[in-house]
Design an enzyme around this catalytic site. Structure first.
Site, PDB file in Angstrom:
ATOM      1  N   ASP A  21      30.160  24.048  34.672  1.00 16.63           N
ATOM      2  CA  ASP A  21      30.599  24.007  36.073  1.00 16.63           C
ATOM      3  C   ASP A  21      30.704  22.565  36.574  1.00 16.63           C
ATOM      4  OD1 ASP A  21      31.385  24.970  38.511  1.00 16.63           O
ATOM      5  OD2 ASP A  21      29.385  25.551  39.174  1.00 16.63           O
ATOM      6  N   ASN A  69      38.308  34.069  37.797  1.00 17.78           N
ATOM      7  CA  ASN A  69      39.078  32.815  37.827  1.00 17.78           C
ATOM      8  C   ASN A  69      40.578  33.035  38.026  1.00 17.78           C
ATOM      9  OD1 ASN A  69      36.926  31.052  35.453  1.00 17.78           O
ATOM     10  ND2 ASN A  69      36.921  30.995  37.689  1.00 17.78           N
TER      11      ASN A  69
HETATM   12  C1  FPP Z   1      34.251  25.426  36.146  1.00 13.27           C
HETATM   13  O1  FPP Z   1      34.385  24.261  36.915  1.00 13.27           O
HETATM   14  C2  FPP Z   1      35.020  25.325  34.907  1.00 13.27           C
HETATM   15  C3  FPP Z   1      35.991  26.203  34.523  1.00 13.27           C
HETATM   16  C4  FPP Z   1      36.368  27.379  35.306  1.00 13.27           C
HETATM   17  C5  FPP Z   1      36.771  26.002  33.297  1.00 13.27           C
HETATM   18  C6  FPP Z   1      36.036  25.531  32.102  1.00 13.27           C
HETATM   19  C7  FPP Z   1      37.008  25.013  31.132  1.00 13.27           C
HETATM   20  C8  FPP Z   1      36.838  23.891  30.382  1.00 13.27           C
HETATM   21  C9  FPP Z   1      35.615  23.100  30.348  1.00 13.27           C
HETATM   22  C10 FPP Z   1      37.956  23.368  29.576  1.00 13.27           C
HETATM   23  C11 FPP Z   1      38.330  24.000  28.296  1.00 13.27           C
HETATM   24  C12 FPP Z   1      37.296  24.694  27.539  1.00 13.27           C
HETATM   25  C13 FPP Z   1      37.457  25.094  26.264  1.00 13.27           C
HETATM   26  C14 FPP Z   1      36.402  25.913  25.630  1.00 13.27           C
HETATM   27  C15 FPP Z   1      38.637  24.751  25.472  1.00 13.27           C
HETATM   28  P1  FPP Z   1      34.980  24.400  38.377  1.00 13.27           P
HETATM   29  O2  FPP Z   1      36.459  24.272  38.282  1.00 13.27           O
HETATM   30  O3  FPP Z   1      34.510  25.666  38.992  1.00 13.27           O
HETATM   31  O4  FPP Z   1      34.362  23.149  39.094  1.00 13.27           O
HETATM   32  P2  FPP Z   1      33.985  23.047  40.648  1.00 13.27           P
HETATM   33  O5  FPP Z   1      32.853  24.017  40.873  1.00 13.27           O
HETATM   34  O6  FPP Z   1      33.562  21.617  40.772  1.00 13.27           O
HETATM   35  O7  FPP Z   1      35.202  23.381  41.437  1.00 13.27           O
END
Ligand code: FPP
Length: 249
Positions: A21, A69
């Site tokens: 996250d 998501n």
């Molecule tokens: C949450 O951060 C993250 C995600 C929903 C996506 C995770 C994906 C990756 C790390 C990239 C690719 C992964 C692989 C396995 C190839 P957020 O967007 O909710 O962050 P925020 O809470 O700061 O908005």
């Protein structure tokens, strides 16, 4: 003594699950679009995998895309799917060379064809490997898999293939997308949020939870070692009292 040297290899968790996250906040802090953060999140995945391999973790499950998501802006969802396809196709050679077995949990039928095809190729390519299991939670949520499991059990009972009294913990575990995978002993969430967000709710019944302020793109090997050391400092009682644990060791 380095953090790595402090880790007791005899009690390293077999299975670590991670809620990655903070990508969006990391990007916004530097005046960039959220996708910029997701792109850098891939480097943190490499770091985490390397650290997990180093200390002999057998299963690493990463929450890469939840069923919720899809409700994000279309541009972000498309960007994430694209990133997933590019990352898997770009990394699969290296992962295969380092003996990683790639698999996924979640409703992959709901993913775009390009993503499903890339994933399937990666699963097929790495399935005979014998190293760490890298499990990507994609279009996953715990409630989704618990509803699916409940329906499947109800069907078996209705058809007479299972008696209601036979339904036990193992029945439910075997119906989940993690069947055959040991439950995680350690769940890590980055970015300072202290929630489990519909991730592996059944499987983390006895997991230790480690929350860190580090935003996912900044997560390094040392951060995984810190989480494991935190885990190793806890007393896992599984509902017993300390004195009983001492007697059993
Ligand atoms: C949450 O951060 C993250 C995600 C929903 C996506 C995770 C994906 C990756 C790390 C990239 C690719 C992964 C692989 C396995 C190839 P957020 O967007 O909710 O962050 P925020 O809470 O700061 O908005």
């Amino acid at each position: 003594m380095s953090l790595l040297d402090k880790i007791n290899r005899d009690t390293t968790p077999k299975h670590i699950a991670v809620i990655m996250d903070g990508n969006g906040r990391w990007a916004q802090k530097q005046g960039e679009e959220r996708l910029f953060g997701h792109n850098f999140g891939v480097e943190a995945v490499r770091e985490t995998l390397k650290a997990a391999q180093e200390i002999g973790v057998e299963y690493l499950t990463l929450y890469a895309f939840s069923t919720e998501n899809w409700n994000r802006p279309k541009e972000e969802v498309d960007g994430l799917m694209d990133l997933l396809v590019r990352t898997i196709s770009g990394e699969v050679d290296e992962l295969h060379k380092s003996n990683v077995i790639i698999s996924s949990i979640g409703d992959t039928d709901g993913l775009p064809d390009s993503c499903r095809n890339e994933l399937q190729a990666a699963f097929d390519r790495t399935k005979k490997n014998t190293g760490i299991n890298l499990i990507l939670a994609l279009n996953y949520s715990a409630k989704w898999e618990l509803i699916r499991a409940t329906k499947n059990i109800a069907r078996l009972v209705k058809s007479g293939d299972m008696k209601l009294d036979q339904v036990d913990e193992a029945t439910i575990s075997n119906m989940l997308s993690t069947h055959g995978i040991p439950d995680p002993e350690l769940l890590i969430r980055t970015s300072g949020e202290r929630r489990v967000s519909n991730f592996l709710l059944w499987q983390i019944a006895y997991a230790e939870l480690h929350f860190t302020e580090v935003l996912w793109p900044d997560f390094k090997q040392e951060d995984l070692y810190k989480a494991v050391l935190d885990y190793q400092s806890r007393e896992r009682r599984f509902g017993l009292v300390s004195a009983q644990l001492e007697k059993n060791t």
